[in-house]
Scaffold this motif. Structure first.
Motif, PDB file in Angstrom:
ATOM      1  N   ASP A  69       5.967 -21.715   1.417  1.00  0.00           N
ATOM      2  CA  ASP A  69       7.346 -22.137   1.182  1.00  0.00           C
ATOM      3  C   ASP A  69       7.534 -23.636   1.376  1.00  0.00           C
ATOM      4  OD1 ASP A  69       7.117 -22.265   3.909  1.00  0.00           O
ATOM      5  OD2 ASP A  69       8.937 -21.154   4.353  1.00  0.00           O
ATOM      6  N   GLY A  70       6.470 -24.342   1.683  1.00  0.00           N
ATOM      7  CA  GLY A  70       6.542 -25.781   1.864  1.00  0.00           C
ATOM      8  C   GLY A  70       6.952 -26.209   3.253  1.00  0.00           C
ATOM      9  N   ASP A  71       7.265 -25.256   4.111  1.00  0.00           N
ATOM     10  CA  ASP A  71       7.671 -25.541   5.481  1.00  0.00           C
ATOM     11  C   ASP A  71       6.546 -25.201   6.446  1.00  0.00           C
ATOM     12  OD1 ASP A  71      10.148 -26.666   5.681  1.00  0.00           O
ATOM     13  OD2 ASP A  71      11.233 -24.804   6.002  1.00  0.00           O
ATOM     14  N   ASN A  72       6.355 -26.048   7.429  1.00  0.00           N
ATOM     15  CA  ASN A  72       5.394 -25.788   8.488  1.00  0.00           C
ATOM     16  C   ASN A  72       6.119 -25.309   9.734  1.00  0.00           C
ATOM     17  OD1 ASN A  72       3.081 -26.629   7.056  1.00  0.00           O
ATOM     18  ND2 ASN A  72       3.561 -28.764   7.511  1.00  0.00           N
ATOM     19  N   ILE A  73       5.436 -24.497  10.531  1.00  0.00           N
ATOM     20  CA  ILE A  73       5.996 -24.062  11.809  1.00  0.00           C
ATOM     21  C   ILE A  73       6.016 -25.254  12.755  1.00  0.00           C
ATOM     22  CG2 ILE A  73       5.650 -22.573  13.814  1.00  0.00           C
ATOM     23  CD1 ILE A  73       4.342 -20.551  11.905  1.00  0.00           C
ATOM     24  N   VAL A  74       7.169 -25.532  13.319  1.00  0.00           N
ATOM     25  CA  VAL A  74       7.334 -26.662  14.228  1.00  0.00           C
ATOM     26  C   VAL A  74       7.351 -26.190  15.678  1.00  0.00           C
ATOM     27  CG1 VAL A  74       8.846 -28.573  14.886  1.00  0.00           C
ATOM     28  CG2 VAL A  74       8.583 -27.964  12.481  1.00  0.00           C
ATOM     29  N   ALA A  75       8.031 -25.070  15.946  1.00  0.00           N
ATOM     30  CA  ALA A  75       8.163 -24.573  17.323  1.00  0.00           C
ATOM     31  C   ALA A  75       8.309 -23.055  17.308  1.00  0.00           C
ATOM     32  CB  ALA A  75       9.376 -25.207  18.003  1.00  0.00           C
ATOM     33  N   LEU A  76       7.898 -22.442  18.418  1.00  0.00           N
ATOM     34  CA  LEU A  76       8.078 -21.018  18.643  1.00  0.00           C
ATOM     35  C   LEU A  76       8.778 -20.845  19.983  1.00  0.00           C
ATOM     36  CD1 LEU A  76       4.525 -19.674  17.678  1.00  0.00           C
ATOM     37  CD2 LEU A  76       6.598 -19.561  16.288  1.00  0.00           C
ATOM     38  N   ALA A  77       9.708 -19.903  20.048  1.00  0.00           N
ATOM     39  CA  ALA A  77      10.390 -19.599  21.301  1.00  0.00           C
ATOM     40  C   ALA A  77      10.581 -18.094  21.395  1.00  0.00           C
ATOM     41  CB  ALA A  77      11.740 -20.316  21.370  1.00  0.00           C
ATOM     42  N   GLU A  78      10.552 -17.580  22.621  1.00  0.00           N
ATOM     43  CA  GLU A  78      10.671 -16.137  22.865  1.00  0.00           C
ATOM     44  C   GLU A  78      11.960 -15.854  23.609  1.00  0.00           C
ATOM     45  OE1 GLU A  78      10.883 -13.065  25.744  1.00  0.00           O
ATOM     46  OE2 GLU A  78      10.321 -15.073  26.326  1.00  0.00           O
ATOM     47  N   TYR A  79      12.629 -14.756  23.201  1.00  0.00           N
ATOM     48  CA  TYR A  79      13.787 -14.284  23.941  1.00  0.00           C
ATOM     49  C   TYR A  79      14.018 -12.809  23.609  1.00  0.00           C
ATOM     50  CZ  TYR A  79      18.378 -13.999  26.044  1.00  0.00           C
ATOM     51  OH  TYR A  79      19.432 -13.643  26.835  1.00  0.00           O
ATOM     52  N   ALA A  80      13.979 -11.940  24.617  1.00  0.00           N
ATOM     53  CA  ALA A  80      14.310 -10.514  24.494  1.00  0.00           C
ATOM     54  C   ALA A  80      13.532  -9.816  23.377  1.00  0.00           C
ATOM     55  CB  ALA A  80      15.807 -10.348  24.289  1.00  0.00           C
ATOM     56  N   ASP A  81      12.230  -9.836  23.442  1.00  0.00           N
ATOM     57  CA  ASP A  81      11.356  -9.208  22.448  1.00  0.00           C
ATOM     58  C   ASP A  81      11.550  -9.770  21.044  1.00  0.00           C
ATOM     59  OD1 ASP A  81      10.068  -7.579  24.259  1.00  0.00           O
ATOM     60  OD2 ASP A  81      11.503  -5.945  24.017  1.00  0.00           O
ATOM     61  N   ARG A  82      12.011 -10.974  20.968  1.00  0.00           N
ATOM     62  CA  ARG A  82      12.163 -11.664  19.692  1.00  0.00           C
ATOM     63  C   ARG A  82      11.407 -12.976  19.758  1.00  0.00           C
ATOM     64  NH1 ARG A  82      14.471  -7.420  19.742  1.00  0.00           N
ATOM     65  NH2 ARG A  82      16.380  -6.824  18.692  1.00  0.00           N
ATOM     66  N   ILE A  83      10.873 -13.383  18.632  1.00  0.00           N
ATOM     67  CA  ILE A  83      10.294 -14.719  18.517  1.00  0.00           C
ATOM     68  C   ILE A  83      11.139 -15.492  17.522  1.00  0.00           C
ATOM     69  CG2 ILE A  83       8.340 -16.072  17.680  1.00  0.00           C
ATOM     70  CD1 ILE A  83       6.486 -14.061  18.831  1.00  0.00           C
ATOM     71  N   LEU A  84      11.579 -16.645  17.932  1.00  0.00           N
ATOM     72  CA  LEU A  84      12.282 -17.539  17.039  1.00  0.00           C
ATOM     73  C   LEU A  84      11.243 -18.506  16.487  1.00  0.00           C
ATOM     74  CD1 LEU A  84      14.474 -16.417  19.032  1.00  0.00           C
ATOM     75  CD2 LEU A  84      15.780 -18.440  18.432  1.00  0.00           C
ATOM     76  N   GLN A  85      11.002 -18.400  15.200  1.00  0.00           N
ATOM     77  CA  GLN A  85      10.002 -19.235  14.530  1.00  0.00           C
ATOM     78  C   GLN A  85      10.757 -20.353  13.805  1.00  0.00           C
ATOM     79  OE1 GLN A  85       7.955 -18.226  10.681  1.00  0.00           O
ATOM     80  NE2 GLN A  85       6.273 -17.810  12.097  1.00  0.00           N
ATOM     81  N   ALA A 117      13.243 -30.439  20.281  1.00  0.00           N
ATOM     82  CA  ALA A 117      14.638 -30.063  20.022  1.00  0.00           C
ATOM     83  C   ALA A 117      14.926 -28.620  20.396  1.00  0.00           C
ATOM     84  CB  ALA A 117      14.970 -30.297  18.554  1.00  0.00           C
ATOM     85  N   VAL A 118      13.896 -27.871  20.860  1.00  0.00           N
ATOM     86  CA  VAL A 118      14.042 -26.457  21.220  1.00  0.00           C
ATOM     87  C   VAL A 118      13.854 -26.314  22.724  1.00  0.00           C
ATOM     88  CG1 VAL A 118      13.142 -24.132  20.866  1.00  0.00           C
ATOM     89  CG2 VAL A 118      13.140 -25.769  18.976  1.00  0.00           C
ATOM     90  N   CYS A 119      14.737 -25.540  23.359  1.00  0.00           N
ATOM     91  CA  CYS A 119      14.680 -25.377  24.809  1.00  0.00           C
ATOM     92  C   CYS A 119      14.994 -23.933  25.177  1.00  0.00           C
ATOM     93  CB  CYS A 119      15.701 -26.309  25.455  1.00  0.00           C
ATOM     94  SG  CYS A 119      15.830 -26.132  27.234  1.00  0.00           S
ATOM     95  N   ARG A 120      14.159 -23.347  26.019  1.00  0.00           N
ATOM     96  CA  ARG A 120      14.394 -21.988  26.551  1.00  0.00           C
ATOM     97  C   ARG A 120      15.228 -22.131  27.807  1.00  0.00           C
ATOM     98  NH1 ARG A 120      14.886 -17.314  28.375  1.00  0.00           N
ATOM     99  NH2 ARG A 120      13.460 -15.594  28.037  1.00  0.00           N
ATOM    100  N   THR A 121      16.374 -21.444  27.872  1.00  0.00           N
ATOM    101  CA  THR A 121      17.258 -21.519  29.028  1.00  0.00           C
ATOM    102  C   THR A 121      17.421 -20.123  29.636  1.00  0.00           C
ATOM    103  OG1 THR A 121      19.315 -21.053  27.871  1.00  0.00           O
ATOM    104  CG2 THR A 121      18.555 -23.337  27.842  1.00  0.00           C
ATOM    105  N   ASP A 122      18.178 -20.038  30.729  1.00  0.00           N
ATOM    106  CA  ASP A 122      18.488 -18.744  31.332  1.00  0.00           C
ATOM    107  C   ASP A 122      19.378 -17.893  30.434  1.00  0.00           C
ATOM    108  OD1 ASP A 122      17.076 -19.475  33.551  1.00  0.00           O
ATOM    109  OD2 ASP A 122      18.841 -20.125  34.684  1.00  0.00           O
ATOM    110  N   TYR A 123      20.078 -18.517  29.523  1.00  0.00           N
ATOM    111  CA  TYR A 123      21.038 -17.830  28.669  1.00  0.00           C
ATOM    112  C   TYR A 123      20.510 -17.558  27.265  1.00  0.00           C
ATOM    113  CZ  TYR A 123      23.839 -19.620  32.446  1.00  0.00           C
ATOM    114  OH  TYR A 123      24.314 -19.912  33.700  1.00  0.00           O
ATOM    115  N   GLY A 124      19.320 -18.000  26.950  1.00  0.00           N
ATOM    116  CA  GLY A 124      18.755 -17.821  25.616  1.00  0.00           C
ATOM    117  C   GLY A 124      17.968 -19.048  25.196  1.00  0.00           C
TER     118      GLY A 124
END
Length: 137
Positions: A69-85, A117-124
């Motif tokens: 799709d022309g986009d590269n993965i920049v960051a991965l984050a986990e929250y509640a059995d989900r991965i934010l790609q 620009a991505v941060c894992r917090t106590d709230y998500g």
């Protein structure tokens, strides 16, 4: 028999030369934007086996949400059995609670250009881009 088993295991384990994004979810390490055998797979994500955070068999654990799709993965984050790609222009939310990875949502214009620009917090998971500041909870 043991020698054959060890040889088979050596064939299944791939040496990852580099990766640009990583997170831990569902007892596995997930890496994105990987380089294997000199080939950069910018839109691929590979998971380890459960509890084996340093082994990445690509034959069974390679996940590509949207290929080429022309986009590269920049960051991965986990929250509640989900991965934010996070890609450069798009955010994919993946469900990794079961054996298979399922795409739950695609959000255009919610990607990031820098992993800082991505941060894992106590709230998500919080992140910011040129369009705004967001929280996934």
């Amino acid at each position: 028999m043991q020698l054959e088993t060890e040889m088979l295991l050596l064939l299944l384990v791939v040496t990852v030369e580099s990766f640009k994004a990583v997170t831990i979810a569902s007892g596995r390490a997930w890496i994105g934007n990987v380089q294997i055998d000199g080939v950069v797979l910018g839109d691929a994500m590979i998971s380890s086996k459960v509890g084996q955070y340093d082994k990445f068999p690509t034959e069974t654990n390679k996940e590509t949400v949207i290929a080429n799709d022309g986009d590269n993965i920049v960051a991965l984050a986990e929250y509640a059995d989900r991965i934010l790609q996070f890609k450069e222009n798009v955010l994919y939310i993946l469900n990794v609670s079961g054996e298979y990875v399922g795409l739950e949502a695609k959000h255009a214009y919610k990607g990031v250009s820098n992993p800082g620009a991505v941060c894992r917090t106590d709230y998500g998971v919080a992140w910011a881009n040129t369009f705004g500041c967001y929280v996934y909870d």
